[in-house]
Design an enzyme around this catalytic site. Structure first.
Site, short mmCIF file in Angstrom:
data_model
loop_
_atom_site.label_atom_id
_atom_site.label_comp_id
_atom_site.label_asym_id
_atom_site.label_seq_id
_atom_site.Cartn_x
_atom_site.Cartn_y
_atom_site.Cartn_z
CB THR A 39 -0.74 -0.05 1.18
OG1 THR A 39 -1.31 1.37 1.43
CG2 THR A 39 -0.15 -0.56 2.45
CD GLU A 88 -1.82 5.22 4.60
OE1 GLU A 88 -1.70 5.57 5.78
OE2 GLU A 88 -2.46 6.34 3.94
CE1 TYR A 132 -3.71 -1.66 6.24
CE2 TYR A 132 -2.67 0.61 5.34
CZ TYR A 132 -3.26 -0.74 5.14
OH TYR A 132 -3.61 -1.31 3.92
CE LYS A 149 -1.62 -3.94 4.31
NZ LYS A 149 -2.01 -5.26 3.43
#
Ligand code: F7E
Length: 329
Positions: A123, A125, A147, A151
């Protein structure tokens, strides 16, 4: 028929990918948890064409048994705790599922069926507090939430299993991707669903957090095609997937409200409750490698995407009013 295993098949991405692979002639196996209470709204129309099996990313033996039994040609890991704000409330669960869960799945593949091709849902992110604009495959990571941190681990363990054991394992670094099946807690759906309810007189205001955050929003239907293309290459490599265009949450509101003839400023209220402990201000993809090597390009513009979502929500809300039954997705 090639066999694909999809974790997270009942989510937005899983449902689009399942449709895509069925159209390509794949047999599709979907992994679901024992705790999913038959809540399969997004794949209900596919249930007679796919097979669902029970396992959990937090439970290694269940993953091993499934890889051993079915020996899938391709494994798409789309499962996870994907809502960024929840990752501050449940950082350990987020890490267990999103980070260690990937190691468990990779271990099961390494032990039971190392020929499987593996796709990891990475991602944007991971870029978090961005080191450069736009972001490409070589941009350093600076995650800004538990999060994002989970990841980054998942990304590197995927790269590591490729380099350590020669697995065909790839990490697709996907920027935000949306659709009428997006969960309602994410900002695009939160806005388009509220627009539909406001239009029908069911809601008077919409409370949001940071209106200045910018994201590179694309259409999920385009993004699942990129996942598949990555697994069809001769060599496993990682790719950034995005549109190359960023828009603010404010612009999202403008486009969605004006589509139904309303001015967002009459309805949107900024509520600090929705601010995040650490924000990601801007994400913007440089998808040139995907264009060059995969021949991938997005087909749906930002405006078309938001209009598609508003149209779908107007239809949903109309049905809710007509039947008196709330829709679940
Ligand atoms: O927030 C701002 C919020 O929750 C987007 C996940 O799929 O994409 C998604 O992560 C932006 C943020 O998505 C509200 O502060 C303002 O800046 O829709 P979102 P996300 O956090 O970017 C990435 C690629 C993933 O990997 C994730 O799994 O919108 N924002 N007001 C708001 N966001 C929400 N949710 N709600 C608001 O009221």
């Amino acid at each position: 028929m090639p066999l694909a295993l999809i974790t997270g098949i009942s989510g937005q991405d899983g449902s689009y990918l399942a449709e895509f692979l069925l159209d390509k002639g794949y047999e599709v196996l979907g992994l679901i948890r024992h705790t999913s209470h038959g809540y399969h709204e997004r794949i209900r129309h596919l249930l007679d064409r796919i097979q669902l099996v029970k396992a959990d990313l937090t439970d290694f033996p269940s993953l091993l048994r499934i890889i051993e039994k079915y020996k899938p040609d391709e494994v798409y890991n789309l499962a996870g705790q994907t809502f960024v704000p929840v990752s501050w409330e449940q950082p350990i669960l987020t890490g267990d599922v999103n980070a260690l869960g990937v190691t468990r799945l990779l271990e099961a593949i390494r032990i039971a069926h190392p020929k499987a091709r593996f796709y990891q849902a990475s991602t944007s992110e991971m870029f978090g507090k961005v080191r450069e604009i736009p972001q490409n495959e070589n941009t350093p990571f600076y995650p800004r939430s538990p999060y994002g941190v989970s990841k980054v681990y998942a990304h590197w363990i995927t790269v590591n299993y490729r380099e350590s054991y020669g697995l065909f394992a790839v990490s697709g670094i996907l920027f935000n991707h949306e659709s009428p099946r997006r969960g309602r807690q994410f900002v695009t759906r939160k806005v388009t669903y509220a627009v539909a309810r406001i239009k029908y007189g069911l809601q008077k205001e919409l409370r949001l957090g940071n209106l200045d955050a910018k994201r590179d929003w694309g259409y999920t239907g385009d993004y699942v095609r990129a996942m598949w293309l990555m697994l069809q290459q001769d060599e496993p490599e990682d790719f950034v997937i995005g549109t190359g265009e960023a828009h603010s949450v404010r612009e999202l509101c403008e486009v969605a409200f004006s589509y139904v003839g309303l001015d967002y400023r009459d309805y949107v209220v900024v509520d600090p409750k929705f601010f995040r402990p650490a924000e990601v201000d801007i994400l913007l993809a440089d998808p040139s490698k995907a264009k060059r090597k995969l021949g991938w390009e997005p087909t749906v513009s930002f405006e078309e995407l938001i209009h598609m979502m508003v149209d779908a929500d107007l239809e949903r809300v109309r049905r809710e009013i007509e039947t008196g039954v709330p829709t679940r997705v």
